[in-house]
Design a protein around this motif. Structure first.
Motif, PDB file in Angstrom:
ATOM      1  N   ILE A  29      -6.500 -46.547  -3.792  1.00 58.83           N
ATOM      2  CA  ILE A  29      -6.074 -45.305  -3.160  1.00 58.83           C
ATOM      3  C   ILE A  29      -5.060 -44.576  -4.037  1.00 58.83           C
ATOM      4  O   ILE A  29      -5.128 -43.356  -4.206  1.00 58.83           O
ATOM      5  CB  ILE A  29      -5.505 -45.582  -1.753  1.00 58.83           C
ATOM      6  N   LEU A  30      -4.119 -45.297  -4.627  1.00 57.89           N
ATOM      7  CA  LEU A  30      -3.126 -44.666  -5.502  1.00 57.89           C
ATOM      8  C   LEU A  30      -3.769 -44.054  -6.747  1.00 57.89           C
ATOM      9  O   LEU A  30      -3.395 -42.960  -7.169  1.00 57.89           O
ATOM     10  CB  LEU A  30      -2.042 -45.669  -5.886  1.00 57.89           C
ATOM     11  N   LEU A  32      -6.832 -42.947  -6.956  1.00 55.58           N
ATOM     12  CA  LEU A  32      -7.549 -41.751  -6.526  1.00 55.58           C
ATOM     13  C   LEU A  32      -6.596 -40.581  -6.276  1.00 55.58           C
ATOM     14  O   LEU A  32      -6.911 -39.437  -6.614  1.00 55.58           O
ATOM     15  CB  LEU A  32      -8.359 -42.049  -5.258  1.00 55.58           C
ATOM     16  N   LEU A  33      -5.440 -40.842  -5.706  1.00 60.84           N
ATOM     17  CA  LEU A  33      -4.461 -39.781  -5.478  1.00 60.84           C
ATOM     18  C   LEU A  33      -3.931 -39.216  -6.790  1.00 60.84           C
ATOM     19  O   LEU A  33      -3.770 -37.997  -6.935  1.00 60.84           O
ATOM     20  CB  LEU A  33      -3.304 -40.298  -4.621  1.00 60.84           C
ATOM     21  N   VAL A  34      -3.638 -40.066  -7.753  1.00 63.08           N
ATOM     22  CA  VAL A  34      -3.158 -39.598  -9.056  1.00 63.08           C
ATOM     23  C   VAL A  34      -4.242 -38.779  -9.755  1.00 63.08           C
ATOM     24  O   VAL A  34      -3.967 -37.712 -10.321  1.00 63.08           O
ATOM     25  CB  VAL A  34      -2.704 -40.791  -9.931  1.00 63.08           C
ATOM     26  N   THR A  36      -6.668 -37.089  -8.335  1.00 63.16           N
ATOM     27  CA  THR A  36      -6.796 -35.814  -7.632  1.00 63.16           C
ATOM     28  C   THR A  36      -5.665 -34.869  -8.018  1.00 63.16           C
ATOM     29  O   THR A  36      -5.894 -33.674  -8.239  1.00 63.16           O
ATOM     30  CB  THR A  36      -6.794 -36.041  -6.111  1.00 63.16           C
ATOM     31  N   ALA A  37      -4.444 -35.378  -8.115  1.00 61.83           N
ATOM     32  CA  ALA A  37      -3.306 -34.533  -8.503  1.00 61.83           C
ATOM     33  C   ALA A  37      -3.505 -33.975  -9.916  1.00 61.83           C
ATOM     34  O   ALA A  37      -3.216 -32.802 -10.178  1.00 61.83           O
ATOM     35  CB  ALA A  37      -2.012 -35.328  -8.411  1.00 61.83           C
TER      36      ALA A  37
END
Length: 89
Positions: A29-30, A32-34, A36-37
């Motif tokens: 999840i982390l 994927l968030l990075v 996306t950012a």
């Protein structure tokens, strides 16, 4: 014999470890968030570099009716006239 094994319901898993997430899930999840950012940041940089409008500054006479005009609209002063002839080469 094989059909009997496939037809059996395996039962619901139970126990103290059932339904708990692993630390690997948090890592995914982390990541994927990075990602996306970073994609949003890159997209914003590209959007800032685009012009305000894509209309040509000095349109040529043959660009009078382009994608930005309403279909079927005849410019003023040309009602009843024949359409322009293509230029011969």
């Amino acid at each position: 014999m094989m059909l009997v094994l496939l037809a059996q319901n395996p039962g619901t898993p139970t126990g103290p470890e059932f339904g708990k997430a692993s630390p690997l899930g948090l890592l995914v999840i982390l990541v994927l968030l990075v990602g996306t950012a970073l994609l949003v940041r890159s997209m914003n940089k590209h959007l800032k570099g685009l012009p305000e409008t894509f209309e040509p500054e000095h349109p040529e006479p043959d660009q009078q009716a382009d994608e930005g005009t309403d279909p079927g609209v005849i410019p003023n002063g040309t009602e009843g006239s024949d359409p322009p002839k293509p230029a011969s080469t």
